[in-house]
Scaffold this active site. Structure first.
Site, short mmCIF file in Angstrom:
data_model
loop_
_atom_site.label_atom_id
_atom_site.label_comp_id
_atom_site.label_asym_id
_atom_site.label_seq_id
_atom_site.Cartn_x
_atom_site.Cartn_y
_atom_site.Cartn_z
CE1 TYR A 52 -4.23 -0.17 -0.40
CE2 TYR A 52 -4.27 -1.95 1.54
CZ TYR A 52 -4.97 -1.17 0.23
OH TYR A 52 -6.18 -1.74 -0.13
CD GLU A 54 -3.62 3.94 0.64
OE1 GLU A 54 -2.47 3.66 1.01
OE2 GLU A 54 -4.68 3.46 0.97
CG ASP A 197 -8.15 10.07 -23.55
OD1 ASP A 197 -7.22 9.71 -23.76
OD2 ASP A 197 -9.23 9.80 -23.30
CB THR A 223 -4.33 3.96 -21.50
OG1 THR A 223 -4.34 3.97 -22.95
CG2 THR A 223 -5.92 3.93 -21.19
CE LYS A 226 -6.86 2.42 -25.37
NZ LYS A 226 -7.29 2.77 -23.95
NE ARG A 232 -5.52 -4.51 -19.82
CZ ARG A 232 -6.12 -4.13 -21.10
NH1 ARG A 232 -6.96 -3.37 -21.18
NH2 ARG A 232 -5.57 -4.63 -22.23
#
Ligand code: DSN
Length: 421
Positions: A52, A54, A197, A223, A226, A232
């Site tokens: 984790y 954060e 984008d 992203t 692609k 991903r």
């Protein structure tokens, strides 16, 4: 620690083996898909998934961050260098999240945004009525001209009329160059934030095959898979003045713990995208799409927007041969070629059963295929569409597909096997 997957969960191991076989044996023409390197896969499957983290490097809410800080900083620095960005956030879990995070950082509910209509090549998260973004903000959608290019005149008129807070460029099924200077000029005239984008074309930009929008735009989302060929996930690149708002909107505003295995894999992909060989790859992706376009045009296929300048082709199959996109998608799957059905500009049918298909060359170019293979693939598409009900012909095409794909290994293990045979 514990057993290997094949010994502990046969059902999942079998499904993964089946998917591996499908990828190896088939021809992947989904424009948004690609094959990551073994190094990216290794980072994705690493112990970074256990952690984790954060917060951001140097300012986290949990201890034990020496190595997570290191990979996140590597990913940020490498991406900043590739795209010339002032600030990069690598924590979005997807492109859709990245877009919503930017909207929530820079807009207030009810603000107006200009974005491209989905049927003209836009994206769901650019304000399609079924999405949360459309419920929260007032999206006005622009379209392409009858000649098939982004209608900059209409955007200019809409911008003057609606005075949007944000203008959105970037598309998931549009095959032409984007004129970022025009967008910048229109945005400046009405005082709008310019967001791009670049999800589909990030790899082509990184490889220097397409213009880099980062210097001209306020915010660029993407992203990371692609054409960029990473894991991903998503990323946001922006001018320094928007950095704090965007970072806060992501965490704690929108997401919790970042997926550190993804971020490690993104750092690896960014290093790969900085290599000279990636530039060669990006240019070949576009060359292959052009060959496919020429071949399909010769066979009478109707290419939307007139031509391709990037990695994808949107084909109106109804206009080409009378078959729906769903029918063509299904027959191609039977012969081992994967595409997706897609809406076309001014779509008269439904999104579930549209008039076209979208194809792209990033994945087959990663395999090393070139113009000769593009011509063969175009001929198989033509034959399969002409002989949809001829089972024998479909079996014969599938045999030819299998024979060709066997010569283009994807994964290192496969490549080693072929070498030692
Ligand atoms: N699903 C991606 C695509 O295929 O374009 C984008 O959402």
């Amino acid at each position: 620690m514990g057993k290997k997957l094949k010994d502990s969960d046969v059902a999942v191991a079998d499904a993964i083996a089946g998917e591996t076989r499908r990828q190896v044996e088939g021809i992947e023409l989904i424009a948004s898909e690609n094959y990551v390197s073994d190094a990216v896969l290794e980072a994705l499957g690493s112990v970074m998934t256990n952690k984790y983290a954060e917060g951001y490097p140097g300012n986290r809410f949990y201890g034990g961050q020496e190595f997570t800080d290191r990979v996140e900083t590597l990913a940020q620095d490498r991406l900043k260098k590739i795209f010339g960005a002032e600030h990069v956030n690598v924590q979005p879990l997807s492109g859709a999240n990245a877009n919503m995070i930017v909207y929530s950082a820079l807009l207030s509910p009810g603000d107006t945004v200009l974005g491209m209509d989905l049927g003209h090549g836009g994206h769901l998260t650019h304000g399609h009525p079924v999405t949360l973004s459309a419920k929260m903000y007032n999206f006005v959608r622009y379209k392409t001209t009858d000649e098939g290019v982004v209608d900059y005149g209409a955007i200019h008129d809409l911008a003057r009329k609606h005075r949007p807070k944000m203008i959105l460029a970037g598309y998931s099924a549009y095959s032409r160059h984007v004129d970022y200077e025009q967008f910048r000029m229109i945005a400046d005239e009405v005082g709008a934030i310019l967001m791009m984008d670049m999800a589909h074309i990030a790899g082509l930009i990184a490889g220097g095959a397409l213009e880099n929008p980062v210097p001209l735009c306020d915010v660029v989302t993407s992203t990371t898979h692609k054409s960029f060929r990473g894991p991903r996930s998503g990323m946001i690149l922006c001018k320094s003045q928007y950095a704090e708002a965007i970072d806060k909107a992501l965490f704690p505003g929108f997401q919790g713990g970042p997926h550190m295995n993804n971020i490690a894999a993104l750092a690896v992909a960014a290093s790969e995208a900085s290599q000279v060989s990636f530039g060669v790859y990006a240019k070949k992706v576009i060359q292959n799409a052009k060959v496919m376009e020429e071949e399909l045009k010769k066979e009478g296929f109707h290419i939307c927007f007139g031509q391709t300048d990037n990695h994808l082709l949107l084909i109106d199959t109804i206009k080409s041969n009378g078959h729906t996109g769903t029918e063509v998608d299904a027959v191609l799957e039977k012969v081992g070629i994967t595409v997706n059905k897609n809406m076309v500009p001014n779509e008269p049918r439904s999104a579930y059963d549209p008039s076209g298909i979208r194809i792209g060359t990033p994945a087959i170019t990663t395999r090393g295929m070139g113009p000769t293979e593009m011509k063969r693939i175009a001929s198989w598409i033509t034959r399969a569409c002409a002989e949809m009900n001829n089972a024998q012909e479909l079996v014969s095409i599938k045999g030819e597909v299998l024979e060709m794909t066997a010569g283009y290994p994807i994964f290192q293990e496969e490549k080693n096997t072929i070498k030692t045979d």
